[in-house]
Design a protein around this motif. Structure first.
Motif, PDB file in Angstrom:
ATOM      1  N   GLY A   1      35.815   1.535 -28.839  1.00 44.04           N
ATOM      2  CA  GLY A   1      34.779   1.617 -27.725  1.00 44.04           C
ATOM      3  C   GLY A   1      33.308   1.360 -28.199  1.00 44.04           C
ATOM      4  N   ASN A   2      32.460   2.397 -27.902  1.00 43.87           N
ATOM      5  CA  ASN A   2      30.999   2.635 -27.923  1.00 43.87           C
ATOM      6  C   ASN A   2      30.531   3.149 -29.174  1.00 43.87           C
ATOM      7  OD1 ASN A   2      31.314   5.055 -27.121  1.00 43.87           O
ATOM      8  ND2 ASN A   2      30.372   4.931 -25.115  1.00 43.87           N
ATOM      9  N   PHE A   3      31.238   3.474 -30.059  1.00 43.02           N
ATOM     10  CA  PHE A   3      30.890   4.044 -31.228  1.00 43.02           C
ATOM     11  C   PHE A   3      30.191   5.568 -31.172  1.00 43.02           C
ATOM     12  CE2 PHE A   3      31.835   0.706 -33.696  1.00 43.02           C
ATOM     13  CZ  PHE A   3      31.339  -0.592 -33.260  1.00 43.02           C
ATOM     14  N   ASN A   4      30.613   6.110 -30.069  1.00 42.12           N
ATOM     15  CA  ASN A   4      30.191   7.546 -29.924  1.00 42.12           C
ATOM     16  C   ASN A   4      31.270   8.635 -30.322  1.00 42.12           C
ATOM     17  OD1 ASN A   4      27.543   7.180 -28.916  1.00 42.12           O
ATOM     18  ND2 ASN A   4      28.010   7.197 -26.707  1.00 42.12           N
ATOM     19  N   LYS A   5      32.249   7.953 -30.511  1.00 42.17           N
ATOM     20  CA  LYS A   5      33.380   8.948 -30.887  1.00 42.17           C
ATOM     21  C   LYS A   5      33.981   8.399 -32.190  1.00 42.17           C
ATOM     22  CE  LYS A   5      35.457  12.694 -29.660  1.00 42.17           C
ATOM     23  NZ  LYS A   5      36.804  12.896 -28.672  1.00 42.17           N
ATOM     24  N   PHE A   6      33.964   9.106 -33.428  1.00 45.82           N
ATOM     25  CA  PHE A   6      34.158   8.670 -34.495  1.00 45.82           C
ATOM     26  C   PHE A   6      35.551   9.686 -34.892  1.00 45.82           C
ATOM     27  CE2 PHE A   6      31.667   5.138 -36.172  1.00 45.82           C
ATOM     28  CZ  PHE A   6      30.558   5.341 -35.243  1.00 45.82           C
TER      29      PHE A   6
ATOM     30  N   PHE B   1      37.535  10.805 -38.183  1.00 47.79           N
ATOM     31  CA  PHE B   1      37.303  11.032 -39.403  1.00 47.79           C
ATOM     32  C   PHE B   1      38.699  11.529 -40.438  1.00 47.79           C
ATOM     33  CE2 PHE B   1      33.006  10.117 -40.842  1.00 47.79           C
ATOM     34  CZ  PHE B   1      32.179  10.230 -39.717  1.00 47.79           C
TER      35      PHE B   1
END
Lengths: 113, 114
Positions: free
Chosen positions: A96-101, A103
Motif C-alpha cells: 500500500g502506502n509505505f507507512n507499514k513496513f 522487517f
C-alpha cells in the motif's frame, strides 16, 4: 498481516566467495520489497528495492536480488564478497502506502579473510 | 544527503524515570517513524507520524507515546521506563509522496534501563 522470514541468522563466508541471503514473505498481494544493510553501530541504509518491473534488481556495492512471486521470495546475492560487506542485512516488505513496513529478523554476514 | 539525527546515541536510565528520545530530519519529510530493534526480532514499529501533530500506533505502542510539534522533529517518550524497554531505538523518515518508499534512518539510540 504480512510476515517476513530470514531463515539464516548468521552466514559466515570467506572473502571473494559468492553469498546468498534468503528472504521469504507471507503474502504476494501488491508487495514492495527492500533490502537494508546495517553496519556496526549505525542505522540502516537502503541496498536495493523492488517496486515493479524487472524482477532482477541491482543495488549498491554489487548486490542484487530477484523477486520471485510464485515462491514469495526476494533473495539477496553477491558474486564476490569483501571484508567490508560484514554487516547485518534486513529484508523488508511494504504494502500500500509505505507507512507499514514488515522487517525480517536480520542476517549477520561475517566475511572472513 | 538526507540526514536523520538522533540526539542521544547511548542512554542509561533507572526504572520509573521518564525518558525522551529526540529525532530531527533535515529534508522536509512528511513521514517519521520510531522503531525498536531487538536481536532476533528485527525492527518493530512503535509509532509513526504522517504530519505535524498527527500520529498512528504501530505494532508495539504500549508504554510509549510520541510528539510531533514541528515537521522536522519527532520525539519518543517513555513515561515510566521499565527494564523490558532496554533496546535500540531507531528513528526514520521518508517523503510524503509515495515515491520510492525508501526509509532514511538515524544512527540509533541505545537505551539501557536499570
Amino acid at each position: 498481516a504480512q510476515s517476513v522470514t530470514q531463515l539464516d541468522s548468521q552466514v559466515p563466508v570467506f572473502e571473494e566467495a559468492p553469498v546468498e541471503l534468503r528472504c521469504n514473505y507471507s503474502s504476494s498481494v501488491s508487495v514492495y520489497l527492500f533490502w537494508y544493510v546495517q553496519y556496526p553501530n549505525q542505522g540502516l541504509q537502503l541496498l536495493l528495492k523492488y517496486l515493479s518491473g524487472s524482477t532482477l534488481v541491482k543495488g549498491i556495492n554489487g548486490f542484487e536480488a530477484e523477486f520471485n512471486k510464485s515462491q514469495t521470495s526476494f533473495h539477496l546475492r553477491k558474486p564476490s564478497v569483501h571484508i567490508s560487506d560484514t554487516a547485518e542485512y534486513f529484508c523488508a516488505v511494504s504494502q500500500g502506502n509505505f507507512n507499514k513496513f514488515y522487517f525480517g529478523s536480520g542476517t549477520k554476514l561475517n566475511v572472513k579473510p | 544527503d538526507v540526514k536523520v539525527t538522533q540526539s542521544s546515541r547511548y542512554l542509561v536510565k533507572r526504572t520509573g524515570e521518564k525518558v525522551f528520545l529526540e529525532c530531527v530530519q533535515d529534508m522536509d519529510h512528511e513521514n517519521m517513524f520510531w522503531y525498536r530493534q531487538d536481536p532476533g526480532l528485527g525492527l518493530r514499529l512503535i509509532y509513526f507520524s504522517y504530519d505535524v501533530k498527527m500520529k498512528e500506533k504501530g505494532d508495539i505502542p504500549e508504554g510509549y507515546s510520541v510528539s510531533r510539534e514541528k515537521k522536522e522533529r519527532f520525539s519518543l517518550i517513555l513515561e515510566s521506563a521499565s527494564t523490558n524497554q532496554t533496546s535500540m531505538y531507531l528513528c526514520a523518515s521518508r517523503p510524503g509522496d509515495r515515491g520510492t518508499g525508501e526509509l532514511f534512518f538515524g544512527e540509533g539510540s541505545r537505551l539501557t534501563v536499570l
